[in-house]
Design an enzyme around this catalytic site. Structure first.
Site, PDB file in Angstrom:
ATOM      1  N   ASP A  62       0.834  -1.196   0.000  1.00 48.84           N
ATOM      2  CA  ASP A  62       0.000   0.000   0.000  1.00 48.84           C
ATOM      3  C   ASP A  62       0.874   1.254   0.000  1.00 48.84           C
ATOM      4  OD1 ASP A  62      -2.661   0.856   0.039  1.00 48.84           O
ATOM      5  OD2 ASP A  62      -2.399   1.535   2.100  1.00 48.84           O
ATOM      6  N   THR A  95      -3.081   5.267  -4.095  1.00 46.96           N
ATOM      7  CA  THR A  95      -2.084   6.104  -3.410  1.00 46.96           C
ATOM      8  C   THR A  95      -0.710   5.973  -4.060  1.00 46.96           C
ATOM      9  OG1 THR A  95      -1.602   4.389  -1.769  1.00 46.96           O
ATOM     10  CG2 THR A  95      -3.324   5.963  -1.230  1.00 46.96           C
ATOM     11  N   THR A  96      -0.431   4.784  -4.609  1.00 46.45           N
ATOM     12  CA  THR A  96       0.849   4.612  -5.301  1.00 46.45           C
ATOM     13  C   THR A  96       0.814   5.389  -6.613  1.00 46.45           C
ATOM     14  OG1 THR A  96       0.886   2.390  -4.376  1.00 46.45           O
ATOM     15  CG2 THR A  96       2.507   2.880  -6.059  1.00 46.45           C
ATOM     16  N   ASP A 390      -9.135  -0.864   1.082  1.00 44.10           N
ATOM     17  CA  ASP A 390      -9.041  -0.361  -0.298  1.00 44.10           C
ATOM     18  C   ASP A 390     -10.253  -0.809  -1.118  1.00 44.10           C
ATOM     19  OD1 ASP A 390      -6.635   0.712   0.356  1.00 44.10           O
ATOM     20  OD2 ASP A 390      -5.527  -0.119  -1.334  1.00 44.10           O
TER      21      ASP A 390
HETATM   22  N1  LIG Z   1      -5.328  -7.428 -13.847  1.00 44.46           N
HETATM   23  C1  LIG Z   1      -4.743  -6.257 -14.031  1.00 44.46           C
HETATM   24  N2  LIG Z   1      -4.073  -5.992 -15.161  1.00 44.46           N
HETATM   25  C2  LIG Z   1      -3.474  -4.805 -15.347  1.00 44.46           C
HETATM   26  N3  LIG Z   1      -3.479  -3.814 -14.458  1.00 44.46           N
HETATM   27  C3  LIG Z   1      -4.128  -4.004 -13.320  1.00 44.46           C
HETATM   28  C4  LIG Z   1      -4.797  -5.228 -13.032  1.00 44.46           C
HETATM   29  N4  LIG Z   1      -5.357  -5.132 -11.811  1.00 44.46           N
HETATM   30  C5  LIG Z   1      -5.056  -3.895 -11.351  1.00 44.46           C
HETATM   31  N5  LIG Z   1      -4.325  -3.218 -12.240  1.00 44.46           N
HETATM   32  C6  LIG Z   1      -3.802  -1.841 -12.154  1.00 44.46           C
HETATM   33  O1  LIG Z   1      -2.911  -1.731 -11.064  1.00 44.46           O
HETATM   34  C7  LIG Z   1      -2.893  -0.391 -10.629  1.00 44.46           C
HETATM   35  C8  LIG Z   1      -3.077  -0.298  -9.143  1.00 44.46           C
HETATM   36  O2  LIG Z   1      -1.959  -0.813  -8.499  1.00 44.46           O
HETATM   37  P1  LIG Z   1      -1.772  -0.676  -6.916  1.00 44.46           P
HETATM   38  O3  LIG Z   1      -3.011  -1.093  -6.246  1.00 44.46           O
HETATM   39  O4  LIG Z   1      -0.511  -1.363  -6.585  1.00 44.46           O
HETATM   40  O5  LIG Z   1      -1.538   0.848  -6.724  1.00 44.46           O
HETATM   41  P2  LIG Z   1      -2.515   1.988  -6.304  1.00 44.46           P
HETATM   42  O6  LIG Z   1      -3.911   1.534  -6.372  1.00 44.46           O
HETATM   43  O7  LIG Z   1      -2.128   3.177  -7.094  1.00 44.46           O
HETATM   44  O8  LIG Z   1      -2.073   2.305  -4.824  1.00 44.46           O
HETATM   45  P3  LIG Z   1      -2.482   1.587  -3.445  1.00 44.46           P
HETATM   46  O9  LIG Z   1      -3.350   0.420  -3.762  1.00 44.46           O
HETATM   47  O10 LIG Z   1      -1.164   1.218  -2.875  1.00 44.46           O
HETATM   48  O11 LIG Z   1      -3.170   2.656  -2.684  1.00 44.46           O
HETATM   49  C9  LIG Z   1      -4.026   0.323 -11.328  1.00 44.46           C
HETATM   50  O12 LIG Z   1      -3.509   1.106 -12.370  1.00 44.46           O
HETATM   51  C10 LIG Z   1      -4.873  -0.842 -11.842  1.00 44.46           C
HETATM   52  O13 LIG Z   1      -5.604  -0.472 -12.991  1.00 44.46           O
HETATM   53 MG   LIG Z   2      -4.646  -0.175  -5.323  1.00 40.59          MG
END
Ligand SMILES: Nc1ncnc2c1ncn2[C@@H]1O[C@H](COP(=O)(O)OP(=O)(O)OP(=O)(O)O)[C@@H](O)[C@H]1O
Ligand SMILES: [Mg+2]
Length: 543
Positions: A62, A95-96, A390
């Site tokens: 996260d 958040t990332t 989340d």
């Molecule tokens: N199956 C998938 N294929 C491609 N991209 C995906 C898939 N599932 C999720 N994502 C992408 O991954 C990203 C989210 O990654 P992650 O959850 O690590 O980061 P975040 O949501 O920005 O931050 P955090 O969850 O740490 O608050 C988004 O851009 C989402 O669209």
């Molecule tokens: Mg996320």
């Protein structure tokens, strides 16, 4: 005063940095922060292990948790942490993405600064670009209703990138059901209050043992083995006082001269406690939950009356209970009437792992739900909690806004392309900044690919081609390494995640760009010339 003599306006030991130097340092610090979380982005991103000064460990994916746990010193780096925190408060996910985007916006701004574009021009160009980007995002958004299947996909997209992804169908389902249960409609608008969903963590069992409870879980056991283990049709008294004999606050002594009086004295105490229990009984209560203590003797009397009682219930749980069962918290026993009692279909003591908990289910208010989170170790349980939070947030945001966008870098790619077209219509120096903003958006599909060990450049080229051909929903399929329709794959996010990421990343980038002077007084931890903690590598240029 002698000419040429220096004038000191700052306290000795203060540090000051100005002009290009200050800006460069700030940008470097912000980039270092973005780089620190970058590797965690997406389904194939890695986790981080953070160890604090006391040796406590947090293992997480996260973004905001990582940044909060890092002991960050540099003032500009701290602003990046704020970006993540804002994203977390506003949306709960992304958040990332927000931090990575802010870092990339600054990296691109650096190119412009090197071409002598003035920071304020970059700032205004970025602002224009952000507005346009949100417009484009809105343009590709898809309206949704409260179809549970669709909501499940949204929850799963948030869970994909977490270690919990192996249990995502179970956890996603729980998140969707919980949110649907507590959602309310006010003036035709859907509102989800996260406080209505109680999260209770209990180490032990497996992640798949995590369950949704239609009621409230009180982390307390019944106080006496003679009490029933469950009560159906529970009429619950919520008390905020001790079922004990009040001890005087000052030193007192009582002289008892003969053995008979001791007996009487004891009897008197017993009677007082008995009377208390009788009053409870008279109100019609068959369950007592108190925030304070219960005397051993009172426990005994309660048990004798077949009343289920638990003590030292947390204040926050009491408030939740009051709302859930429709009862009043009473501070004086004499005030207790049958009207103050709350109602639940069942109150039961259940053993979870080593602990006994009180489950209050079938509450008067059906909006009371709890999620009992299980997992092998403390660290697992903590990360599962963050992942569930989340997914709850994205489902809630999707319901509240009624709009979703494709994930997997699809939306970002579309914004990048459309912004490029837009920049041409703007002209002037701002045009350069808008172009750079567009390029910065590509960091999302690029990082998703890089983290999956794919050929990021190749994927970006083919992604752009698909989008030019009108395939707006195409993003990176991180498992095949090919562009794919994200909506078909079920990789979808509430529009709010992207919108807020653009907002907070732009705000932070603009704010950092406008600083040309850093004055740090001696006492503040953040010395301007110091690098950010956690960044080992010297500032690098384009990657
Ligand atoms: N199956 C998938 N294929 C491609 N991209 C995906 C898939 N599932 C999720 N994502 C992408 O991954 C990203 C989210 O990654 P992650 O959850 O690590 O980061 P975040 O949501 O920005 O931050 P955090 O969850 O740490 O608050 C988004 O851009 C989402 O669209
Ligand atoms: Mg996320």
């Amino acid at each position: 005063m002698m000419p040429g003599q220096p004038i000191f306006i700052l306290k000795e030991g203060s540090k000051r940095e100005s002009g290009k130097n200050a800006m460069q340092n700030n940008i470097n610090a912000a980039k270092a922060i973005a780089d620190a979380v970058k590797t965690t982005l997406g389904p194939r991103g890695m986790d981080k292990m953070l160890v604090d000064s006391l040796g406590d460990i947090v293992i997480t994916n996260d973004g905001v948790t990582i940044l909060k746990e890092m002991d960050i010193d540099h003032p500009a780096a701290k602003m990046m942490v704020e970006v993540s925190k804002t994203q977390d408060q506003e949306v709960g996910d992304g958040t990332t993405t927000a931090a990575v985007l802010a870092g990339e916006l600054l990296r691109k701004a650096e190119d412009l600064l090197n071409q002598n574009v003035h920071p304020t021009v970059i700032a205004s160009g970025y602002r224009m670009a952000a507005e346009k980007a949100k417009e484009i995002l809105n343009g590709i958004s898809i309206p949704i209703n409260n179809d549970p299947n669709l909501l499940l996909k949204i929850a799963n997209t948030a869970l994909n990138s977490k270690s919990a992804s192996t249990s995502k169908s179970k956890l996603g389902d729980i998140a969707v059901k919980a949110v649907l249960q507590v959602k309310q409609e006010r003036d035709g608008k859907v509102i989800v209050d996260m406080d209505d969903i109680q999260l209770v963590k209990k180490q032990g069992g497996a992640i798949d043992d995590t369950q949704l409870i239609h009621g409230i879980i009180v982390d307390k056991e019944r106080v006496h083995p003679g009490m029933p283990t469950f009560v159906n049709n529970a009429k619950i008294a919520l008390l905020n006082f001790a079922l004990e004999i009040k001890k005087p606050e000052f030193d007192t002594s009582i002289r008892i001269e003969d053995p008979q009086s001791i007996g009487k004295f004891k009897k008197q105490e017993e009677n007082i406690l008995k009377e208390m229990v009788e009053k409870i009984k008279a109100s019609g209560a068959n369950v007592v939950l108190t925030q304070k203590g219960i005397d051993d003797l009172a426990m005994h009397f309660l048990a004798k009356e077949g009343i289920y009682a638990a003590r030292r219930v947390k204040k926050s749980d009491m408030d939740k209970l009051a709302k859930a069962i429709g009862g009043n918290i009473i501070t004086n026993l004499d005030d207790l009437t049958s009207e103050d009692l709350g109602y639940a279909d069942r109150v039961e003591e259940i053993k979870i792992g080593e602990d006994h908990l009180t489950f209050v289910t079938g509450c008067k208010n059906p909006k009371a739900v709890s999620i009992l989170i299980r997992g092998g170790t403390e660290h697992v349980v903590d990360e599962i909690e963050r992942s569930i939070v989340d997914s709850l947030h994205v489902v809630a945001a999707a319901l509240e806004d009624g709009k979703i966008v494709p994930g997997g870098g699809a939306a970002a790619t579309e914004i990048a392309l459309k912004l490029k077209d837009y920049s041409a219509t703007v002209g002037g120096r701002e045009q350069l900044a808008i172009e750079k903003f567009a390029e910065a958006m590509e960091i999302i599909p690029r990082t998703l690919s890089e983290n999956a060990g794919l050929d990021a450049i190749g994927i970006l080229i083919s992604l752009k081609k698909e989008h030019t051909d009108g395939k707006k929903n195409y993003g990176v399929n991180v498992f095949t390494g090919k562009p794919a329709d994200m909506v078909e794959m079920g990789v979808i996010e509430p529009i709010r995640v992207g919108r807020q990421a653009i907002n907070s990343a732009t705000d932070a980038a603009v704010m950092i760009l406008r600083i040309d002077d850093v004055i740090a007084t001696k006492s503040s931890g953040g010395g301007a010339p110091k690098g950010p903690s956690g960044s080992q590598s010297p500032p690098s240029g384009e990657d």
